[in-house]
Scaffold this active site. Sequence first.
Site, PDB file in Angstrom:
ATOM      1  N   ARG A 225      18.745 -24.207  35.266  1.00 55.18           N
ATOM      2  CA  ARG A 225      19.213 -25.252  36.175  1.00 55.18           C
ATOM      3  C   ARG A 225      18.549 -25.019  37.529  1.00 55.18           C
ATOM      4  NH1 ARG A 225      20.469 -27.786  32.480  1.00 55.18           N
ATOM      5  NH2 ARG A 225      22.478 -28.646  31.868  1.00 55.18           N
ATOM      6  N   GLU A 254      17.272 -33.989  40.752  1.00 54.11           N
ATOM      7  CA  GLU A 254      16.555 -34.631  39.643  1.00 54.11           C
ATOM      8  C   GLU A 254      16.851 -36.127  39.651  1.00 54.11           C
ATOM      9  OE1 GLU A 254      17.382 -32.611  35.948  1.00 54.11           O
ATOM     10  OE2 GLU A 254      16.897 -30.674  36.804  1.00 54.11           O
ATOM     11  N   HIS A 273      12.838 -32.207  32.974  1.00 56.62           N
ATOM     12  CA  HIS A 273      14.063 -31.755  32.286  1.00 56.62           C
ATOM     13  C   HIS A 273      14.013 -32.206  30.815  1.00 56.62           C
ATOM     14  CE1 HIS A 273      18.553 -30.587  32.864  1.00 56.62           C
ATOM     15  NE2 HIS A 273      18.103 -30.229  31.664  1.00 56.62           N
TER      16      HIS A 273
HETATM   17  P1  NAD Z   1      24.346 -19.625  26.182  1.00 51.70           P
HETATM   18  O1  NAD Z   1      25.777 -19.747  26.539  1.00 51.70           O
HETATM   19  O2  NAD Z   1      23.957 -19.464  24.755  1.00 51.70           O
HETATM   20  O3  NAD Z   1      23.679 -18.425  26.986  1.00 51.70           O
HETATM   21  C1  NAD Z   1      23.896 -18.171  28.349  1.00 51.70           C
HETATM   22  C2  NAD Z   1      23.755 -16.661  28.550  1.00 51.70           C
HETATM   23  O4  NAD Z   1      23.779 -16.376  29.947  1.00 51.70           O
HETATM   24  C3  NAD Z   1      24.895 -15.879  27.905  1.00 51.70           C
HETATM   25  O5  NAD Z   1      24.345 -14.811  27.175  1.00 51.70           O
HETATM   26  C4  NAD Z   1      25.701 -15.386  29.099  1.00 51.70           C
HETATM   27  O6  NAD Z   1      26.313 -14.148  28.852  1.00 51.70           O
HETATM   28  C5  NAD Z   1      24.612 -15.250  30.144  1.00 51.70           C
HETATM   29  N1  NAD Z   1      25.103 -15.219  31.523  1.00 51.70           N
HETATM   30  C6  NAD Z   1      26.116 -15.948  32.070  1.00 51.70           C
HETATM   31  N2  NAD Z   1      26.281 -15.608  33.370  1.00 51.70           N
HETATM   32  C7  NAD Z   1      25.372 -14.643  33.640  1.00 51.70           C
HETATM   33  C8  NAD Z   1      25.052 -13.889  34.805  1.00 51.70           C
HETATM   34  N3  NAD Z   1      25.734 -14.056  35.949  1.00 51.70           N
HETATM   35  N4  NAD Z   1      24.052 -12.992  34.726  1.00 51.70           N
HETATM   36  C9  NAD Z   1      23.368 -12.804  33.565  1.00 51.70           C
HETATM   37  N5  NAD Z   1      23.622 -13.468  32.429  1.00 51.70           N
HETATM   38  C10 NAD Z   1      24.617 -14.386  32.465  1.00 51.70           C
HETATM   39  O7  NAD Z   1      23.651 -20.928  26.787  1.00 51.70           O
HETATM   40  P2  NAD Z   1      22.173 -21.465  26.445  1.00 51.70           P
HETATM   41  O8  NAD Z   1      22.259 -22.476  25.368  1.00 51.70           O
HETATM   42  O9  NAD Z   1      21.260 -20.317  26.310  1.00 51.70           O
HETATM   43  O10 NAD Z   1      21.847 -22.264  27.787  1.00 51.70           O
HETATM   44  C11 NAD Z   1      21.775 -21.583  29.027  1.00 51.70           C
HETATM   45  C12 NAD Z   1      21.633 -22.585  30.161  1.00 51.70           C
HETATM   46  O11 NAD Z   1      20.347 -23.188  30.098  1.00 51.70           O
HETATM   47  C13 NAD Z   1      22.607 -23.750  30.054  1.00 51.70           C
HETATM   48  O12 NAD Z   1      23.818 -23.436  30.717  1.00 51.70           O
HETATM   49  C14 NAD Z   1      21.867 -24.876  30.720  1.00 51.70           C
HETATM   50  O13 NAD Z   1      22.153 -24.896  32.107  1.00 51.70           O
HETATM   51  C15 NAD Z   1      20.406 -24.524  30.531  1.00 51.70           C
HETATM   52  N6  NAD Z   1      19.736 -25.378  29.512  1.00 51.70           N
HETATM   53  C16 NAD Z   1      18.670 -26.132  29.891  1.00 51.70           C
HETATM   54  C17 NAD Z   1      18.009 -26.914  28.957  1.00 51.70           C
HETATM   55  C18 NAD Z   1      16.818 -27.761  29.360  1.00 51.70           C
HETATM   56  O14 NAD Z   1      16.628 -28.823  28.819  1.00 51.70           O
HETATM   57  N7  NAD Z   1      15.993 -27.317  30.279  1.00 51.70           N
HETATM   58  C19 NAD Z   1      18.456 -26.946  27.624  1.00 51.70           C
HETATM   59  C20 NAD Z   1      19.537 -26.147  27.257  1.00 51.70           C
HETATM   60  C21 NAD Z   1      20.169 -25.359  28.213  1.00 51.70           C
END
Ligand code: NAD
Length: 307
Positions: A225, A254, A273
Amino acid sequence: FELERLGVHRSVDAIFPPAELVGYLSDLPVDVSVVDEAGIADCDAIVTRNYFESVLDVEWIHSTQAGIDRFPLEALAEEGVALTNSTGIHGRTVGETVAGYLLAFARRLHDQIASATERRWERPEWDEAFTLPGTTACIVGTGTLGRGVADIVGALGVEPVGVRRSDDTLPEFDRMYAVDDLHEAIADAEFVIVTVPLTDATRGLFDAAAFEAMRDDAYFVNVARGAVVDEPALVEALAAGDIAGAALDVFETEPLPEDSPLWTMDDVIVTPHAAAYTRDYYRDVGDIVRDNVGRLERGEALSNQVV
Ligand code: NAD
């Protein structure tokens, strides 16, 4: 609650035609239809990309995105509305997109594509192009995205290093750091890749000091993000040559405003995005929704529940 009407809100149109998801879920024993904002009131549950106040009236909201930073989690909890997200489906898509960025930087494809659009036959400098084996990617966030990225760049010969809240190991990563040691973790990496959710703890995590800690030949990748990064500090680091370049799929604002310097900087790849886009998206989301409808019927806990 008893699920009778499931609405697919038009805002999912940003990712796939809502009717495709309705068709995919037509075997469910509930009424599934495309709805606009006014139609939400008639639904018990809603699949949506965007948040509207009227969704507070349904019993269950499913977000088509993994990131739920735009939803008012406290208000949902107070109203007793369940929120589920689409975490779990983006490892391969985002992983391949990130591999594409890394290959573009190493093989100078972004430069050559830019030259070609102006009909310029322009090769890289002799010492610009490189190959990926022997490089290190520090992946910050080791969930679905982080592991998907590690898997795919690992297969290209990049050494994946993980950063998570604990420093417990995971099979996808060669080494692990705790997020408290972020600057140490990113100091030696040719690629730094951000895959954490946006929370109070991660807002502005990549600031001037973080870019200062990175190698000056390192590339920064953000597919998480925009607000996880202090964008003015990133622009400054790029302009000053403190880092070599960046691939950015997400931004503080965005669409990225037309006057952003990021559009035209050397060695900056801007994507809209779209890192997780795939023609299978509605099926991937539909499988989560179908599974959860079954769970509701059986009185079981929902999967992917955030609130
Ligand atoms: P997920 O829940 O599978 O993984 C998130 C990980 O981050 C978890 O392992 C969690 O423990 C860790 N985490 C949380 N807070 C943390 C911190 N303070 N320090 C270190 N690690 C921390 O989620 P995901 O599916 O991997 O997605 C992650 C993020 O990516 C989403 O929240 C979203 O914002 C973004 N995303 C973007 C796109 C895109 O199109 N660009 C697509 C999917 C997800």
